[in-house]
Every structure is written in C-alpha cells, then in structure tokens.
Motif scaffolding. Structure first.
Motif, PDB file in Angstrom:
ATOM      1  N   THR A   7       0.772  -1.260   0.037  1.00 56.03           N
ATOM      2  CA  THR A   7       0.063   0.265   0.074  1.00 56.03           C
ATOM      3  C   THR A   7       0.620   1.291   0.029  1.00 56.03           C
ATOM      4  N   GLU A   8       0.342   2.270  -0.297  1.00 59.61           N
ATOM      5  CA  GLU A   8       1.031   3.643  -0.266  1.00 59.61           C
ATOM      6  C   GLU A   8       1.572   3.936   1.035  1.00 59.61           C
ATOM      7  N   GLU A   9       0.809   3.850   1.990  1.00 59.99           N
ATOM      8  CA  GLU A   9       1.284   4.066   3.348  1.00 59.99           C
ATOM      9  C   GLU A   9       2.779   3.076   3.691  1.00 59.99           C
ATOM     10  N   THR A  10       2.691   1.738   3.403  1.00 60.71           N
ATOM     11  CA  THR A  10       3.435   0.843   3.861  1.00 60.71           C
ATOM     12  C   THR A  10       4.759   1.264   2.970  1.00 60.71           C
ATOM     13  N   PHE A  11       4.449   1.638   1.696  1.00 61.15           N
ATOM     14  CA  PHE A  11       5.633   2.126   0.890  1.00 61.15           C
ATOM     15  C   PHE A  11       6.376   3.392   1.504  1.00 61.15           C
ATOM     16  N   GLU A  12       5.634   4.198   2.050  1.00 60.35           N
ATOM     17  CA  GLU A  12       6.152   5.426   2.634  1.00 60.35           C
ATOM     18  C   GLU A  12       7.279   5.017   3.981  1.00 60.35           C
ATOM     19  N   ALA A  13       6.552   4.184   4.762  1.00 59.11           N
ATOM     20  CA  ALA A  13       7.028   3.475   5.852  1.00 59.11           C
ATOM     21  C   ALA A  13       8.264   2.846   5.498  1.00 59.11           C
ATOM     22  N   PHE A  14       8.379   1.973   4.494  1.00 54.94           N
ATOM     23  CA  PHE A  14       9.531   1.188   4.075  1.00 54.94           C
ATOM     24  C   PHE A  14      10.687   2.150   3.705  1.00 54.94           C
ATOM     25  N   ILE A  15      10.321   3.438   2.978  1.00 54.40           N
ATOM     26  CA  ILE A  15      11.615   4.320   2.409  1.00 54.40           C
ATOM     27  C   ILE A  15      11.955   4.925   3.744  1.00 54.40           C
ATOM     28  N   GLU A  16      10.945   5.367   4.593  1.00 59.54           N
ATOM     29  CA  GLU A  16      11.571   5.922   5.979  1.00 59.54           C
ATOM     30  C   GLU A  16      12.543   5.033   6.726  1.00 59.54           C
ATOM     31  N   ALA A  17      12.163   3.823   6.914  1.00 56.51           N
ATOM     32  CA  ALA A  17      12.895   3.054   7.563  1.00 56.51           C
ATOM     33  C   ALA A  17      14.349   2.885   6.935  1.00 56.51           C
ATOM     34  N   HIS A  18      14.148   2.680   5.738  1.00 55.11           N
ATOM     35  CA  HIS A  18      15.729   2.267   5.120  1.00 55.11           C
ATOM     36  C   HIS A  18      16.337   3.704   5.521  1.00 55.11           C
ATOM     37  N   LEU A  19      15.927   4.782   5.121  1.00 54.63           N
ATOM     38  CA  LEU A  19      16.828   6.233   5.294  1.00 54.63           C
ATOM     39  C   LEU A  19      17.161   6.426   6.715  1.00 54.63           C
ATOM     40  N   LEU A  20      16.319   5.968   7.725  1.00 54.57           N
ATOM     41  CA  LEU A  20      16.624   5.947   9.204  1.00 54.57           C
ATOM     42  C   LEU A  20      17.751   4.789   9.586  1.00 54.57           C
ATOM     43  N   GLU A  21      17.659   3.801   8.974  1.00 54.54           N
ATOM     44  CA  GLU A  21      18.557   2.591   9.254  1.00 54.54           C
ATOM     45  C   GLU A  21      19.928   2.770   8.376  1.00 54.54           C
ATOM     46  N   HIS A  22      19.837   3.001   7.329  1.00 47.41           N
ATOM     47  CA  HIS A  22      20.884   3.026   6.449  1.00 47.41           C
ATOM     48  C   HIS A  22      21.384   4.180   5.724  1.00 47.41           C
ATOM     49  N   GLY A  23      20.350   5.364   5.514  1.00 55.35           N
ATOM     50  CA  GLY A  23      20.662   6.499   4.956  1.00 55.35           C
ATOM     51  C   GLY A  23      21.274   7.646   5.732  1.00 55.35           C
ATOM     52  N   GLY A  24      21.539   7.621   7.065  1.00 51.10           N
ATOM     53  CA  GLY A  24      22.083   8.619   7.835  1.00 51.10           C
ATOM     54  C   GLY A  24      21.056   9.607   8.370  1.00 51.10           C
ATOM     55  N   TYR A  25      19.825   9.444   8.411  1.00 50.04           N
ATOM     56  CA  TYR A  25      18.966  10.251   8.534  1.00 50.04           C
ATOM     57  C   TYR A  25      18.334  10.074  10.061  1.00 50.04           C
ATOM     58  N   LYS A  26      17.545  11.044  10.624  1.00 53.92           N
ATOM     59  CA  LYS A  26      16.880  11.085  11.894  1.00 53.92           C
ATOM     60  C   LYS A  26      15.559  11.243  11.531  1.00 53.92           C
ATOM     61  N   ALA A  27      14.375  10.855  12.178  1.00 50.73           N
ATOM     62  CA  ALA A  27      13.135  11.053  12.086  1.00 50.73           C
ATOM     63  C   ALA A  27      12.706  12.383  12.557  1.00 50.73           C
ATOM     64  N   ALA A  28      12.084  13.289  12.170  1.00 53.34           N
ATOM     65  CA  ALA A  28      11.193  14.381  12.753  1.00 53.34           C
ATOM     66  C   ALA A  28       9.939  14.287  12.629  1.00 53.34           C
ATOM     67  N   SER A  29       9.080  14.825  13.525  1.00 55.20           N
ATOM     68  CA  SER A  29       7.598  14.926  13.517  1.00 55.20           C
ATOM     69  C   SER A  29       7.080  15.899  12.890  1.00 55.20           C
ATOM     70  N   PRO A  30       5.897  15.952  12.039  1.00 54.28           N
ATOM     71  CA  PRO A  30       5.288  16.779  11.421  1.00 54.28           C
ATOM     72  C   PRO A  30       5.103  18.057  12.307  1.00 54.28           C
ATOM     73  N   ASP A  31       4.853  17.878  13.569  1.00 51.62           N
ATOM     74  CA  ASP A  31       4.625  18.833  14.495  1.00 51.62           C
ATOM     75  C   ASP A  31       5.819  19.880  14.777  1.00 51.62           C
ATOM     76  N   ASP A  32       7.056  19.431  14.341  1.00 53.34           N
ATOM     77  CA  ASP A  32       8.226  20.182  14.454  1.00 53.34           C
ATOM     78  C   ASP A  32       8.211  21.189  13.399  1.00 53.34           C
ATOM     79  N   TYR A  33       7.402  20.972  12.332  1.00 56.41           N
ATOM     80  CA  TYR A  33       7.538  21.945  11.099  1.00 56.41           C
ATOM     81  C   TYR A  33       7.064  22.999  11.418  1.00 56.41           C
ATOM     82  N   ASP A  34       7.438  24.322  11.007  1.00 59.19           N
ATOM     83  CA  ASP A  34       6.719  25.449  10.926  1.00 59.19           C
ATOM     84  C   ASP A  34       6.193  26.020   9.541  1.00 59.19           C
TER      85      ASP A  34
END
Length: 666
Positions: A7-34
């Motif tokens: 599904t589209e949602e799990t596709f997003e989660a899959f990419i996010e998980a890869h970036l967090l685990e292997h891509g050198g990223y950290k997660a940020a919440s939408p609420d942190d965005y101005d």
C-alpha cells in the motif's frame, strides 16, 4: 516487490525505515515543522549553535533570551531574499557574525576540523508533512538538511492502481505553488527539488507552476530505453532511497551539483531582453556519469582516457561543467591533486559562459576559470599561469608553441566536447606535445644521435599520437566513430572498444528529449538501368561503376534542382506550420560536397520563388573544395532574430554533417 510495501502508506514507511537505518537520517515529527517559515526551526538553530559556539556565545551575550527569535527571523529573511541553495552554500551575516547553515564534504583530508563539521550536518525525514498554512494538505515525504527542506516527495504504489502520473497530477493540481515550502521568486526559496515516484519510475521538477509544471524523468534507463530495470527483491526505483537520497549523496548534490542557471532571452518581435532562471538538478545519468568518472580518475590517476557517449538531449553542457569543477579539485587517497589543470576543448560559445557561471556558484573565486575567446596569447598566458580550468578550441594550440614559457611537468585533464576521430590527428598530437611530460622530450633527445631525421620525426609523431602518462582525455560525443571509440573508449568483456558511460539516443527519444527523425523520414526513390555494351567485358568493375554512377546522379544539377523544389515546398506546406510555426526539417546528404551543392540550390530556389519565410543553414566538418563552387554571399538567421551577411569563399566549415531548413522565426 519488497515485503510489506503493498500500500502507499507501507511504501512510505518502508522508504523512511531505510533512510533511518541506512541513509544517515533521523526522524522528525510533522509537528516540528513551522508552516509559515517552511523550516524545522529547532534543527536550524540547533545546528548553528552546535557548530559555531564562539559566534553563538558572542551573539548570546548581546541578545540573551531574544537571540533565537531574532536569529530565526533573520534566517527566514535571507532565505526569502537569496534562496536556500545560496544560503546553505555561503551562509549569512547576523550582527557582525558570518553564520554557516551547512558544511559540505571537503575535497581532501588536510583539515580534520572541516571533516568534523561535515559530520555534524543534520538530515531529517518527515512523513505526512502538513506544509501549507492555509490547509492541512500533506506531502508523503520531505527531506531536510539542518532544518531546511531540500526534497519533497509524492509516492504512489502500482499495487494500489496509482502510478507516477497520479503523483505528477497531484503536484500540478493539488499543491499550491505559493505555499512557503514551494515558493519561487527569482530562485528556489525553500525546497530545491520535488519528486513524483512510484515503485517503477521517478520524475522530478525544481519549480512548481501549477499546470505548467514540467517534470523530467529521473530514471536509470532499461536496456538502452526509458524506465528502470527490474532488480530481484527490490523496487525498480530503489536507487532513489538507497543512492540518491543517502546522506553523503544528498549533501554532494546540494554542495556540488544543483545550481541556478540564468539565461538571457530576446523577444524576436520587440528585441526586449528578459532573464529566465532555472534551478538545475542533475538527471540520473548526469549524476551517475560524473560520479563514476571522478571515482575512476581518483583510482587510475592521469594517463587514462574515458569516452562518454551521451545523446543529444542529455544535458551535456552541465555534465561537462560539473565534471570540470570536480576534476579541478580532485585529490587521491594520499591527498595529492590528481590533475594540476583542466582544459575544456569546445567550439560552443554557450558552454563557456555556462561553465563559468556554474563554477562561480561553487567556488566564488576569481581566476578559477579562464575563457580563451580572443587571441592565442590568452591561452599561452593561462597555461603559463597554471590556471585551474581553461576553456579553449583545439585549434588555438597550434599557434602558441613560441609563446609558452618552459612549463613545469603537470598533469592535465582534457575534456573534449563533441569528440570525433579528428581528435586523433595532428591537432590532438600538437596539444599532447605542448602539455607532455619533459621525460618524453628527454628520451627523444637521447635517441636523436642514433636516428635519421626522418626516423626521429616519425618516432616523435608516434609518441605524441599515443597515450600520455600525464594527460587524461574525457571525451564527450553523441555519435562516436570507430576511431573515436578506439582512442578514448575502454575494452568491454569481449575485447571491443566501448564507451565508459552511455545515455543512448533511444532513451533520449523515449524520454521525450529529442525527436525521432526517422518517424518523419521521407525517401525519394530513383530508378535507372545500365546495360553493358559487351557482356563479358572484364574491364568494367560493377561495384566501382555503380558507385561512380550514383555519385554522378547525386551531384547532377538537374537531379538536385528537382529534389530542391520537392523538399522546400513540402517543408513550407506540411512541416513549417507545426510546433507553432517553429518546426524545422533536416536533409542528410551522402557527402559534404552534396551538402554544399544543396545549400546553393536551396538558396537559389528560395530567392527565385521569393520565399521570405524560409532560410537554409548548412553545417559539416572540415573543408570542401570544388571547382564548380563559386564564392557566394547568403543571409544567415541569428538567434536574436536579426540577419547577418556572411561571405563564403570556396570552403565551408562548421560542426555537423547535415543541411537544415528552418523557419525564419526561431
């Protein structure tokens, strides 16, 4: 299909998980965005405080608790004025302090402090980003560098019946280009690139303009065509989150690739000049080509040649500019410069200005690049001074031998624009001789007493026609001849010469960057019959006779005149009205002499019929001489809409191998 991405949602989660685990990223919440400032404010200010403690302490002593709101206000102001790319690269001033917003990868390891700062860059991924102050519309993914949005992404999953076209339409119809994250005013003010992605294909745009938004394909190519190849156990677009968006890659794209290109445009009717600004983000093959060339050059050092076969429509000018900049600062694993100088050999006037503008954005240093657009003395001076990047034509090297001082032994990277087999001739040998290592001359001098003058000359020519240990050629061409492949190419697994990097004409056509001229190809059929007077006459060679006859017929004035009328009238009635009156036609001839004779016939016919709406251009390589070709004067349309009188004697020189008939207005 990768597991768990149906599904589209799990596709997003899959990419996010890869970036967090292997891509050198950290997660940020939408609420942190101005939404108003289009930033992750805490991350932007936190990066400045963590990486520039001395400047921060001075500012804090002055402004105390008001520092963060004042600094954030100033940051938003400079981003709105100068754009995120400019500020990320060059920082900004605040109450006497120059503050950096990012640190990009150093070209060498000589300064450990720069590497430490590079490692402190903060990359964040945000899912379901509510980006618009006016509503709660969401972006599937957004990637941030030190609090500044760099990439926005709309994702679709073919398993749900949604494809990349739906993501493109979403950007065009449902995303307000005036929202702060998308805002454009003389350059990108926040996010630099917007990707529309599904599991099979990817497209990108650097500016949202509603329905006029133009998305470019960002695909690897599939066996010479468009799209992406299948990869076992992965999505076809896996290279995006595994390679392109990876931490080091994204920083490299922002620091050394993306640039704002400014072009002057002239209204052909009024003559008014306007400036068009385009944010250039490399297409996949451009990024891949430059990075692979740099990696190979770092590993192999000087003395290796590389052939890049990129079709028309590949964006070759930018590829050459990026490559020149990277080669000029390239260091090996021992932190030694790989090349002491980079020389771009080109005949295209557009490239040199574009190259200078591109490099200036990266370096902001005067004298990094010299354009040799006047006398050959300028080239000699640039070589004597050891200028980092020189742009010249190959012909100017033939006039500087007496003007050069004793050049020290240097290693050169020569980037050849539109490489042809002529590059292996005398002119290329002259370039090699002028730039060669002194050890070759010393070797020749040692053998001079044992060789005759003729043998010595022959050996000298052979030495300078071959590879040079201190010179690497990076040759770009769309249509390499076998000689070009032999000279610049490398051997494929079967031992045949092949290009180092390929962006095929088929892929360019299928991706819509060039037209398939064969779809509009019209043949003109002929029939003639020969009868031998004596059937068993051995003196008549059938092949030679047929070739001679065909040449006679092709060049015969009557034959040319008949075809001229058909071609010109067909163009005026059927072709010229297309593409808003800007359509063109191309006649490909069998020889340069045919090209010249058709040019003269076209001009005569057009003048005789009074066709003021049509002009003819001729282009070919080298020189053409023929006793039947007189000195002529003809009018040649210029890109600004004006007309220039050009006197042509019994030789004609240019770049291509075709005749073009074009409409009077470009």
């Amino acid at each position: 299909m990768a597991k768990g991405t149906h599904t589209e949602e799990t596709f997003e989660a899959f990419i996010e998980a890869h970036l967090l685990e292997h891509g050198g990223y950290k997660a940020a919440s939408p609420d942190d965005y101005d939404r108003e400032s289009a930033l992750l404010p805490a991350e932007a200010l936190g990066y400045i405080e963590a990486t520039q403690p001395k400047a921060w302490a001075k500012l804090e002593a002055t402004h105390k608790d008001k520092l963060k709101p004042l600094l954030l206000k100033e940051l938003v102001k400079v981003l709105d004025q100068r754009g995120s790319l400019e500020v990320l690269r060059h920082g900004f001033k605040f109450y006497g302090q120059t503050l950096r917003l990012a640190t990009f990868e150093p070209g060498n390891k000589l300064n450990p402090e720069n590497w430490a700062l590079f490692e402190k860059n903060r990359l964040h991924v945000v899912r379901q980003l509510r980006y618009d102050p006016k509503n709660d519309n969401e972006l599937d993914l957004a990637l941030f560098l030190n609090g500044v949005p760099i990439v926005t992404v709309e994702l679709k999953n073919a398993m749900t019946g949604q494809k990349v076209g739906h993501a493109i339409r979403q950007y065009k119809k449902d995303r307000d280009p005036k929202a702060p994250i998308f805002r454009w005013k003389g350059g990108a003010k926040r996010a630099l690139v917007h990707f529309a992605v599904d599991t099979d294909e990817a497209f990108m745009a650097t500016r949202l303009e509603g329905g006029r938004t133009f998305f470019l394909p960002f695909n690897r190519g599939d066996h010479g065509g468009k799209g992406n190849p299948a990869v076992a156990g992965k999505h076809r677009t896996h290279y995006l989150w595994e390679e392109v968006w990876e931490r080091r890659s994204l920083l490299d794209l922002v620091g050394r690739f993306i640039h704002l290109q400014t072009e002057e445009q002239v209204d052909p009717n009024t003559g008014n000049k306007t400036e068009k600004q385009t944010l250039i983000f490399p297409r996949y093959h451009q990024r891949d080509c430059v990075r692979n060339l740099i990696a190979a050059a770092r590993d192999q050092g000087a003395g290796t040649n590389y052939l890049v076969q990129h079709s028309a429509g590949s964006g070759k000018s930018n590829s050459i500019a990026w490559l020149a900049h990277r080669l000029a600062s390239l260091h090996d694993d021992e932190d030694n410069k790989v090349y002491d100088g980079v020389i771009v050999l080109t005949d295209r006037k557009v490239l040199d200005r574009q190259l200078q503008d591109t490099i200036y954005q990266f370096e902001h240093k005067e004298g990094v690049v010299v354009k040799v657009d006047q006398r050959s003395d300028q080239l000699a001076q640039a070589l004597n001074d050891g200028v980092a990047i020189i742009i010249s034509t190959i012909h100017k090297f033939g006039f500087i031998q007496d003007k050069l001082e004793d050049l020290p032994d240097r290693r050169y990277a020569l980037i050849v624009d539109e490489a042809h087999s002529s590059q292996s001739g005398d002119m290329a040998a002259t370039v090699k001789e002028l730039l060669s290592d002194s050890s070759i001359t010393e070797k020749l001098e040692e053998e001079a007493d044992d060789l005759s003058p003729i043998d010595l000359l022959g050996k000298r020519k052979a030495l300078f026609r071959g590879p040079q240990e201190n010179i690497s050629f990076f040759a770009f061409t769309a249509t390499p001849k076998f000689k070009t492949l032999e000279m610049f190419g490398h051997k494929d697994p079967e031992g045949r010469p092949a290009p180092f990097h390929l962006y095929s004409m088929r892929q360019a056509i299928e991706e819509g960057f060039i037209l398939d001229v064969l779809k509009g190809y019209t043949t003109y059929e002929r029939f003639f019959k020969l009868a031998k007077a004596v059937a068993d006459d051995p003196s008549l060679d059938k092949r030679k006779a047929a070739s001679a006859l065909a040449r006679f017929v092709n060049l015969h004035p009557t034959n040319i005149a008949q075809k001229t009328e058909i071609i010109v009238e067909h163009f005026r009635s059927c072709v010229k009205p297309l593409l808003g009156g800007k359509a063109k036609a191309m006649l490909v001839t069998g020889s340069r002499l045919q090209a010249v004779k058709y040019k003269l016939a076209f001009d005569a016919y057009i003048q005789e019929k009074g066709h003021t709406d049509v002009r003819c251009l001729v282009a070919f390589s080298g020189e053409v001489r023929d006793d039947e070709v007189p000195t002529v004067t003809y009018t040649e349309p210029k890109m600004n809409g004006g007309i220039a009188e050009t006197e042509l004697p019994q030789k004609f020189a240019s770049d291509a191998f075709q005749i073009l008939i074009v409409a009077n207005k470009y």
